[in-house]
Design a protein around this motif. Sequence first.
Motif, short mmCIF file in Angstrom:
data_model
loop_
_atom_site.label_atom_id
_atom_site.label_comp_id
_atom_site.label_asym_id
_atom_site.label_seq_id
_atom_site.Cartn_x
_atom_site.Cartn_y
_atom_site.Cartn_z
N ASP A 42 0.86 -1.18 0.00
CA ASP A 42 0.00 0.00 0.00
C ASP A 42 0.90 1.23 0.00
N TYR A 43 0.72 2.07 -1.01
CA TYR A 43 1.49 3.32 -1.10
C TYR A 43 0.80 4.34 -0.21
N VAL A 44 1.56 4.86 0.75
CA VAL A 44 0.96 5.78 1.73
C VAL A 44 1.57 7.17 1.69
N GLY A 45 2.58 7.39 0.86
CA GLY A 45 3.18 8.71 0.75
C GLY A 45 4.28 8.70 -0.30
N CYS A 67 6.06 5.74 3.40
CA CYS A 67 5.73 5.83 1.97
C CYS A 67 5.18 4.52 1.43
N THR A 118 10.03 3.99 4.75
CA THR A 118 9.89 5.43 4.94
C THR A 118 10.77 6.19 3.95
N ARG A 136 3.72 0.50 2.84
CA ARG A 136 3.53 -0.61 3.78
C ARG A 136 3.42 -1.86 2.91
#
Length: 160
Positions: free
Chosen positions: A98-101, A136, A130, A138
Amino acid sequence: MNAPQTPLSAAAAAAIPAGFKPLKFMGFMAVNGPLYGYLHAEDGLPVMGFRVEERHCNPMMVCHGGMLMTFADMLLGFTCSVAAGGRKFMPTVNLAGDYVGPAKLGSWVEGRGRLLRQTRNLGFADCLITADGAPCLRASGIMKIPAQESREADVLSLFG
């Protein structure tokens, strides 16, 4: 076979965080670097990182998701391998992320795997990656613990 150094990679090499050592790879893994790593003192599991160069980026000058997932795949595979003794290369059975940032050009990307479970045939791991300390990606993975001797490798030696 190492990828050619771009001006950013040469300058960024001086800014590699303390404790990280260059990881020496061949083939596909070599051209995705340079990658750095060490084995964490507490649990002995790998910590890996890289500086985002222009060649890692998409047209928005943010690290391409494919590069981040490739990095996660290597980190999770090495995590499972080291947890199982570091003597076998473990192929990926499943990889999810999962792209989170964003991981912007020039940022330091770092990840540390966590072994969730190990059976006789499989290793289950996850990681948080990160960019300059902000999450960035998970990711989680399942790695096959091969029975055959043809998968023997000295994974521990990669980390010095």
